[in-house]
Design a protein around this motif. Sequence first.
Motif, mmCIF file in Angstrom:
data_model
loop_
_atom_site.group_PDB
_atom_site.id
_atom_site.type_symbol
_atom_site.label_atom_id
_atom_site.label_comp_id
_atom_site.label_asym_id
_atom_site.label_seq_id
_atom_site.Cartn_x
_atom_site.Cartn_y
_atom_site.Cartn_z
ATOM 1 N N VAL A 87 19.243 -26.464 2.685
ATOM 2 C CA VAL A 87 20.598 -25.923 2.506
ATOM 3 C C VAL A 87 20.874 -25.605 1.038
ATOM 4 N N ASP A 88 20.409 -26.469 0.142
ATOM 5 C CA ASP A 88 20.665 -26.244 -1.283
ATOM 6 C C ASP A 88 19.828 -25.111 -1.882
ATOM 7 N N GLU A 89 18.931 -24.504 -1.113
ATOM 8 C CA GLU A 89 18.113 -23.383 -1.577
ATOM 9 C C GLU A 89 18.520 -22.048 -0.943
ATOM 10 N N LEU A 90 19.440 -22.077 0.005
ATOM 11 C CA LEU A 90 19.808 -20.860 0.737
ATOM 12 C C LEU A 90 20.402 -19.771 -0.158
ATOM 13 N N ALA A 91 21.016 -20.142 -1.257
ATOM 14 C CA ALA A 91 21.588 -19.145 -2.174
ATOM 15 C C ALA A 91 20.514 -18.187 -2.680
ATOM 16 N N LYS A 92 19.268 -18.659 -2.785
ATOM 17 C CA LYS A 92 18.169 -17.801 -3.244
ATOM 18 C C LYS A 92 17.828 -16.746 -2.188
ATOM 19 N N ALA A 93 17.842 -17.125 -0.933
ATOM 20 C CA ALA A 93 17.622 -16.158 0.146
ATOM 21 C C ALA A 93 18.821 -15.221 0.261
ATOM 22 N N ASP A 94 20.025 -15.760 0.049
ATOM 23 C CA ASP A 94 21.229 -14.917 0.049
ATOM 24 C C ASP A 94 21.141 -13.855 -1.039
ATOM 25 N N ALA A 95 20.641 -14.234 -2.219
ATOM 26 C CA ALA A 95 20.499 -13.285 -3.325
ATOM 27 C C ALA A 95 19.473 -12.206 -2.985
ATOM 28 N N ALA A 96 18.385 -12.576 -2.315
ATOM 29 C CA ALA A 96 17.370 -11.594 -1.910
ATOM 30 C C ALA A 96 17.951 -10.626 -0.880
ATOM 31 N N ALA A 97 18.742 -11.157 0.051
ATOM 32 C CA ALA A 97 19.392 -10.295 1.046
ATOM 33 C C ALA A 97 20.390 -9.362 0.366
ATOM 34 N N GLN A 98 21.150 -9.879 -0.582
ATOM 35 C CA GLN A 98 22.117 -9.047 -1.308
ATOM 36 C C GLN A 98 21.400 -7.949 -2.093
ATOM 37 N N ASP A 128 0.804 -1.221 0.000
ATOM 38 C CA ASP A 128 0.000 0.000 0.000
ATOM 39 C C ASP A 128 0.836 1.269 0.000
ATOM 40 N N THR A 129 2.091 1.166 0.398
ATOM 41 C CA THR A 129 2.904 2.367 0.595
ATOM 42 C C THR A 129 4.118 2.457 -0.319
ATOM 43 N N HIS A 130 4.386 1.419 -1.103
ATOM 44 C CA HIS A 130 5.553 1.383 -1.967
ATOM 45 C C HIS A 130 5.163 0.874 -3.361
ATOM 46 N N THR A 131 6.101 1.000 -4.302
ATOM 47 C CA THR A 131 5.892 0.538 -5.669
ATOM 48 C C THR A 131 6.624 -0.780 -5.876
ATOM 49 N N ARG A 132 5.930 -1.755 -6.436
ATOM 50 C CA ARG A 132 6.526 -3.081 -6.651
ATOM 51 C C ARG A 132 7.619 -3.019 -7.713
ATOM 52 N N VAL A 133 8.712 -3.732 -7.453
ATOM 53 C CA VAL A 133 9.809 -3.865 -8.410
ATOM 54 C C VAL A 133 9.593 -5.188 -9.129
ATOM 55 N N THR A 134 9.477 -5.149 -10.455
ATOM 56 C CA THR A 134 9.167 -6.371 -11.205
ATOM 57 C C THR A 134 10.373 -6.987 -11.900
ATOM 58 N N ASP A 135 11.502 -6.302 -11.905
ATOM 59 C CA ASP A 135 12.662 -6.805 -12.648
ATOM 60 C C ASP A 135 13.856 -7.138 -11.746
ATOM 61 N N ALA A 136 13.595 -7.575 -10.526
ATOM 62 C CA ALA A 136 14.683 -7.869 -9.588
ATOM 63 C C ALA A 136 15.376 -9.195 -9.900
ATOM 64 N N GLY A 137 14.700 -10.107 -10.594
ATOM 65 C CA GLY A 137 15.307 -11.380 -10.972
ATOM 66 C C GLY A 137 15.514 -12.351 -9.822
ATOM 67 N N LEU A 138 14.723 -12.232 -8.768
ATOM 68 C CA LEU A 138 14.869 -13.124 -7.616
ATOM 69 C C LEU A 138 14.073 -14.407 -7.842
ATOM 70 N N GLN A 139 14.667 -15.525 -7.473
ATOM 71 C CA GLN A 139 14.051 -16.838 -7.663
ATOM 72 C C GLN A 139 13.369 -17.303 -6.382
ATOM 73 N N PRO A 140 12.252 -18.030 -6.497
ATOM 74 C CA PRO A 140 11.597 -18.549 -5.286
ATOM 75 C C PRO A 140 12.440 -19.632 -4.618
ATOM 76 N N LEU A 141 12.383 -19.644 -3.305
ATOM 77 C CA LEU A 141 13.064 -20.660 -2.507
ATOM 78 C C LEU A 141 12.085 -21.813 -2.339
ATOM 79 N N LEU A 142 12.481 -23.026 -2.718
ATOM 80 C CA LEU A 142 11.596 -24.186 -2.672
ATOM 81 C C LEU A 142 11.824 -24.997 -1.403
ATOM 82 N N PHE A 143 10.725 -25.531 -0.864
ATOM 83 C CA PHE A 143 10.754 -26.324 0.372
ATOM 84 C C PHE A 143 10.448 -27.782 0.072
ATOM 85 N N THR A 144 10.839 -28.632 0.987
ATOM 86 C CA THR A 144 10.476 -30.042 0.884
ATOM 87 C C THR A 144 9.062 -30.222 1.429
#
Length: 187
Positions: free
Chosen positions: A94-105, A70-86
């Motif tokens: 552990v093999d999906e943490l790089a996706k969260a690392d990329a979001a943090a970066q 409601d207060t910000h504009t969505r960024v559509t071109d960030a290129g972040l991948q979804p983190l998948l769960f079992t």
Amino acid sequence: MRNPFLLTMLVAASALVFTGCATKSARGGLGADDPALSGAGGVGIDPNDPFANDPTNDAYGAYGSGNFEDTHTRVTDAGLQPLLFTFDSYTLPVDELAKADAAAQYLLSNPTHVMVIEGHCDERGSNEYNLSLSEQRAIGVRDYMVSLGIDAARLQTRPFGEEKPADPSHTEEAYRLNRRAEFVPYK
């Protein structure tokens, strides 16, 4: 024909009824204003409060208040991948943490941006269970990103349960893709 013992018991019982229970608090019991129930000492911002988004309000914060949508504009071109769960788990693989690392970066590289972490599930399980599991997934990812140095005020979580599948098919591959956390940045 008055019995003094009976009269004494009647007076004592009346006194007990009129004084009430000694353990009930002066506020009428536990309620929303009780720090034990509200968390954080009762401090918080109601996103429905018309003054919550007022920058002159001391509780406003550097990233605003209320929903980022409601207060910000969505960024559509960030290129972040979804983190998948079992299946049936909210533990970050552990093999999906790089996706969260990329979001943090991404957030570290864009200090004025904020992010919503959306939790999702496959269709198996009850609606209530899947909503709870998707919330735990989103919170787990948020907590991991905070551990990487991201300010918690820049992160919000949204549980969707099974309501927004990435793939509506009823196959194992679709289920795998639907068990995810999505990174949705806003500026």
